[in-house]
Design an enzyme around this catalytic site. Structure first.
Site, short mmCIF file in Angstrom:
data_model
loop_
_atom_site.label_atom_id
_atom_site.label_comp_id
_atom_site.label_asym_id
_atom_site.label_seq_id
_atom_site.Cartn_x
_atom_site.Cartn_y
_atom_site.Cartn_z
N ASP A 1 0.83 -1.20 0.00
CA ASP A 1 0.00 0.00 0.00
C ASP A 1 0.88 1.26 0.00
O ASP A 1 1.65 1.49 0.93
CB ASP A 1 -0.89 0.01 1.26
CG ASP A 1 -1.83 1.20 1.29
OD1 ASP A 1 -2.93 1.09 0.73
OD2 ASP A 1 -1.45 2.25 1.85
N TYR B 1 2.85 9.95 -0.05
CA TYR B 1 3.92 9.36 0.79
C TYR B 1 5.31 9.66 0.20
O TYR B 1 6.31 9.50 0.88
CB TYR B 1 3.76 7.84 0.93
CG TYR B 1 2.46 7.37 1.56
CD1 TYR B 1 1.59 8.27 2.18
CD2 TYR B 1 2.10 6.04 1.54
CE1 TYR B 1 0.39 7.83 2.73
CE2 TYR B 1 0.91 5.59 2.10
CZ TYR B 1 0.06 6.50 2.69
OH TYR B 1 -1.12 6.06 3.23
N LYS C 1 -2.93 5.97 -4.27
CA LYS C 1 -4.07 6.85 -3.98
C LYS C 1 -3.87 8.23 -4.58
O LYS C 1 -2.74 8.73 -4.61
CB LYS C 1 -4.24 7.01 -2.46
CG LYS C 1 -4.12 5.70 -1.69
CD LYS C 1 -4.29 5.86 -0.19
CE LYS C 1 -3.92 4.58 0.53
NZ LYS C 1 -2.52 4.51 0.97
N HIS D 1 -7.92 9.31 -1.94
CA HIS D 1 -7.30 9.26 -0.61
C HIS D 1 -8.19 9.86 0.49
O HIS D 1 -8.34 9.28 1.57
CB HIS D 1 -5.95 9.99 -0.66
CG HIS D 1 -4.97 9.55 0.36
ND1 HIS D 1 -3.61 9.51 0.13
CD2 HIS D 1 -5.12 9.12 1.63
CE1 HIS D 1 -2.99 9.08 1.22
NE2 HIS D 1 -3.89 8.84 2.15
#
Ligand code: NDP
Length: 276
Positions: free
Chosen positions: A43, A48, A73, A106
């Protein structure tokens, strides 16, 4: 690897590997280690900042692409039809992959950040639906959607979300969203399934760890699995990567599941989909 069936007929692994804050070499190494141990779901998310490292880890593992389930996402600041499409292409470029197994919105657009928030969500969703038809994504879903965000989307969508990834751990498991998703056939993925470590210090969890001869983290993860969700614990520590995967040789009794359900509020991130 045990899998669960999604509402679009694709299978999703029963546990995943989270990568939030696993950046640079830690990102590559932890993904490599996770795949070595047996995880098959990784994931990540554009925000990120580690999609390149995740892609590198998957390639270096030598495991064929089609045997690894990769999720990313679209971030809240690029919601909308054309920006979501551009974000997906960027994600695929960073991962060096030609498709994703699962792509999520997200965070929903909400009344605080968009006047026409329901339309922004449905336009973003239209981009995901088209990308699925084009073969760039196998399954599409949402994250952090409450009933108030899901309902307008369900009213306008052609494809029902396969997944809703929500904060879900002992002490904060959002039973209303969880039950609503199950009613609608939407699989719940559990983010922060360890409450970022906080749940491991809870007395109920510690007592159950003794009873089942398992670690506190394993109790939290098994509870999420026994509740029918897919937990995606994150760790960059090799022993913990292994420990968190070793949760398929036991099951909690209904009584113990209920006891964890009742644990008081703890480890809540403070992040609410209608507030930021
Ligand atoms: P987690 O609940 O997975 O907790 C991660 C923390 O727990 C890390 O500090 C890790 O430390 C520690 N930890 C992990 N395993 C153990 C263990 N066995 N024993 C003791 N400590 C342990 O929180 P996350 O916020 O990382 O959530 C998991 C994943 O969910 C994210 O990585 C991300 O992929 C996703 N996510 C999605 C969100 C969304 O909005 N959709 C929001 C937040 C997360 P260490 O790494 O140092 O070992």
């Amino acid at each position: 690897m045990k899998t669960l069936l999604l509402n679009d007929s694709h299978q999703i692994p029963a546990i995943g590997f989270g990568t939030y804050k696993a950046n640079k070499q830690n990102g590559v190494d932890s993904v490599l280690e996770a795949l070595k141990v047996g995880y098959r779901l990784i994931d990540t998310a554009a925000i990120y900042g580690n999609e390149k490292e995740v892609g590198q880890g998957v390639r270096q593992s030598g495991i064929p692409r089609e045997e690894v389930y990769v999720t990313s996402k679209v971030w809240r600041e690029v919601l909308g039809y054309s920006s979501a499409k551009a974000a997906l292409d960027k994600t695929l470029r960073h991962l060096k992959m030609d498709y994703l197994d699962l792509y999520l919105i997200h965070w929903p657009a909400n009344g605080r950040n968009h006047e026409n928030w329901a339309e922004v969500n449905s336009e973003t969703w239209r981009a995901l639906e088209e990308s699925k038809v084009e073969g760039k994504i196998k399954s599409i879903g949402v994250s952090n959607f409450w009933k108030e965000h899901l309902d307008p989307l369900l009213a306008t969508c052609d494809i029902v979300p396969a997944v809703n990834q929500i904060e879900f751990h002992p002490g904060y498991w959002q039973p209303e969203v969880y039950n609503y998703c199950r009613e609608k056939g939407i699989l719940v993925e559990a983010w922060a399934p360890l409450a970022k470590g906080v749940a491991l210090k809870n007395k109920t969890i510690q007592n159950l760890a003794k009873k089942y001869q398992k670690s506190e983290a394993q109790i939290c993860l098994r509870w999420a699995i026994d509740r029918g969700t897919v937990p995606i614990p994150k760790t960059i520590t090799p022993e913990r990567i292994k420990e968190n995967f070793d949760v398929f040789d036991f099951k909690l009794t209904q009584e113990d599941i209920d006891a964890i359900d009742r644990t008081p509020l703890m480890g809540f991130s403070g992040e609410l989909p209608n507030e930021w």
